[in-house]
Design a protein around this motif. Sequence first.
Motif, mmCIF file in Angstrom:
data_model
loop_
_atom_site.group_PDB
_atom_site.id
_atom_site.type_symbol
_atom_site.label_atom_id
_atom_site.label_comp_id
_atom_site.label_asym_id
_atom_site.label_seq_id
_atom_site.Cartn_x
_atom_site.Cartn_y
_atom_site.Cartn_z
ATOM 1 N N GLY A 192 31.647 69.364 -82.791
ATOM 2 C CA GLY A 192 32.226 68.628 -81.736
ATOM 3 C C GLY A 192 33.526 69.563 -80.968
ATOM 4 O O GLY A 192 34.014 70.147 -81.921
ATOM 5 N N HIS A 193 33.735 69.176 -79.933
ATOM 6 C CA HIS A 193 34.784 69.656 -79.304
ATOM 7 C C HIS A 193 35.440 68.731 -78.158
ATOM 8 O O HIS A 193 34.576 68.100 -77.342
ATOM 9 C CB HIS A 193 34.813 70.960 -78.748
ATOM 10 N N GLU A 248 35.599 54.596 -86.551
ATOM 11 C CA GLU A 248 34.166 54.559 -87.127
ATOM 12 C C GLU A 248 33.038 54.254 -86.000
ATOM 13 O O GLU A 248 32.131 54.714 -86.375
ATOM 14 C CB GLU A 248 34.176 53.729 -88.129
ATOM 15 N N GLU A 249 33.376 53.379 -85.042
ATOM 16 C CA GLU A 249 32.412 53.311 -83.998
ATOM 17 C C GLU A 249 32.220 54.658 -83.532
ATOM 18 O O GLU A 249 30.867 54.985 -83.334
ATOM 19 C CB GLU A 249 32.749 52.356 -82.986
ATOM 20 N N GLU A 253 28.182 56.558 -83.721
ATOM 21 C CA GLU A 253 27.411 57.205 -82.426
ATOM 22 C C GLU A 253 27.168 58.907 -82.728
ATOM 23 O O GLU A 253 26.078 59.120 -82.641
ATOM 24 C CB GLU A 253 28.363 57.230 -81.465
ATOM 25 N N VAL A 254 28.070 59.482 -83.353
ATOM 26 C CA VAL A 254 27.840 60.911 -83.705
ATOM 27 C C VAL A 254 26.566 61.074 -84.607
ATOM 28 O O VAL A 254 25.826 61.787 -84.606
ATOM 29 C CB VAL A 254 29.037 61.785 -84.211
ATOM 30 N N ASP A 256 24.123 58.766 -85.113
ATOM 31 C CA ASP A 256 22.941 58.448 -84.684
ATOM 32 C C ASP A 256 22.377 59.468 -83.941
ATOM 33 O O ASP A 256 21.160 59.795 -83.948
ATOM 34 C CB ASP A 256 23.190 57.224 -83.643
ATOM 35 N N LYS A 257 23.248 60.259 -83.277
ATOM 36 C CA LYS A 257 22.849 61.300 -82.322
ATOM 37 C C LYS A 257 22.156 62.566 -83.225
ATOM 38 O O LYS A 257 21.196 63.134 -82.934
ATOM 39 C CB LYS A 257 24.080 62.035 -81.541
ATOM 40 N N HIS A 258 23.284 62.752 -84.348
ATOM 41 C CA HIS A 258 22.488 63.789 -85.182
ATOM 42 C C HIS A 258 21.234 63.258 -85.716
ATOM 43 O O HIS A 258 20.329 64.392 -86.259
ATOM 44 C CB HIS A 258 23.637 64.229 -86.347
ATOM 45 N N MET A 259 21.147 62.121 -86.110
ATOM 46 C CA MET A 259 19.839 61.591 -86.770
ATOM 47 C C MET A 259 18.542 61.775 -85.906
ATOM 48 O O MET A 259 17.466 62.245 -86.118
ATOM 49 C CB MET A 259 19.935 60.246 -87.432
#
Length: 502
Positions: A192-193, A248-249, A253-254, A256-259
């Motif tokens: 991320g950035h 943590e929310e 999300e990060v 979920d996206k990676h999965m």
Amino acid sequence: MFLLVLDEFYLPVIVTLLAILLLLCIQGGLGRRELPPGPRVWIPIIGNAMELAEEDIRKPLRRLRKQYGNVYRLYLGTRLSVVICGYNAFKEAFIKRGDEFSHRPSMFVTDMISQNKGIVSSTGDLWKEHRKFALITLRNFGMGKSALEERIHKEVSLLMSSIDEQNQQPFDPSAIVHTSTFNVIAALAFGGHFNYDDSRFLKMLAAMNENMRNLGSSSAVNFFPFLRHLPGDLFKMKRTLHNVDFVEEYINEVIDKHMEEYDENKVEDFVSAYIKEMKVQKEHNRATTFTREQLCKIVGDFFVAGTETTAVTILWSMLYLTCKPNVQDQMFSEIRNSVGFDRLPSVQDKRDLVYTEAFIMEILRHAQVGFLSLPHSVPYDVIFKGYTIPKDTIILPDLDSVLSDPDVWGDPEVFRPERFISKEGALLNPEEFISFFAGRRNCLGESLARMELLLFVSGLVQRFQLLPPEGMTMCVEEYDGQFGLNHKPKPFKIRAVPRSIS
Ligand code: HEM
């Protein structure tokens, strides 16, 4: 007749009373005699809180060490705590007997936040497995090696552009430095950035900073259990948990996206590597500790353990360099002679940047970002230096007692980078330099942190001359004095004047 009454009625009563008395003696008297020495507790519910009630907590701790020695006991509220001071005791506990002294104590607020997951707060097999995995994975992604350098250089350049925008006017570097170190962790953790003005990112940073600030008051609930029943949120416990949920929310999300986008041929960050490991373990039907929840807590650990510590060390460096122009000049001439101006200093230059490296070590030793390490514990009663330390005691490694020990450093109060340079000009690495701790629980991100510190600090000095606001002189002592989980400087403003290359 009298004897008969004694036998039938009084004797059991006397025996019971004697047994209770003996128990009280063992718990409160005899047992305590085996505990390390320490100040007397007058009001049990408060413990030794009054002895510690000073802004710079190093001062009372130094006094207590003088009075009670290298291993002494304190009651934090009702919790028994043992402070370990000086390098010999430190080495014996955390290095030689690291298996016993690497546990974490159970503490109400910390347990609520971490649920004993992640790396920082976990213990036992879960901790061992994940620490090993994290170390190997971060190393594979270049922690401490040149592969990561490009990412850090990008952040160094962004930081410099942001400083350029200040047009040589006084500015407070805190926010932009925190952004830079957070971005390095975000890159490593999930590729991320964040832009400096990204509103969600700024809210996350604010939430983490608020939790660091509130740690003193919320952790009071760890030691004074009755406080948790008070109405409202006087001790900011609810606020702290709300902030943790907020961060943590985002992490979830990060994940979920990676999965969703997972590609086993494109494993380029920690989250993807962890998902891969979860899949491997599932395929082999192993009873596994690799869970999504655990992943979320580890990324949270990286954010908290890796952002503020490094940012605060860079801020101390900027303050010392501004206040000590001779030191800044010496570092600049080393960088000019060994790197020049055509490129940013790199990890490859490390062996030539001896003074710069020694400066960073001396900042870590002298400014003491972490003067008291995180609480440790023991999994069962142990005997240490002839004293009993009961299971689940809070053990506090007093890093200040080693980093400012006159027997080790001679003149610990003097800021002198040269103490880390040998007569032959080589960089020294004394074993008493324990700013990153040592033993089983040593800092997992030490190589990354040392790499960041070298690249940020040398990059800044190569490009800018750091100066006090016009007409002002500044000294470090003026800005000393914010003690929370970390020791940070009070807010300060400096000017950054681009160096003329000629
Ligand atoms: C100047 C920067 C840093 C300093 C001074 C520092 C210092 C420390 C210290 C003293 C500990 C030991 C705590 C204990 O007694 O258990 C520690 C643990 C840890 N640090 Fe750092 N740290 C820094 C940067 C980082 C970075 C960049 C990361 C990023 C990954 C990181 C991750 C961790 C983790 C995960 C632990 C817990 C290790 C465990 O419990 O097994 N630290 N750090």
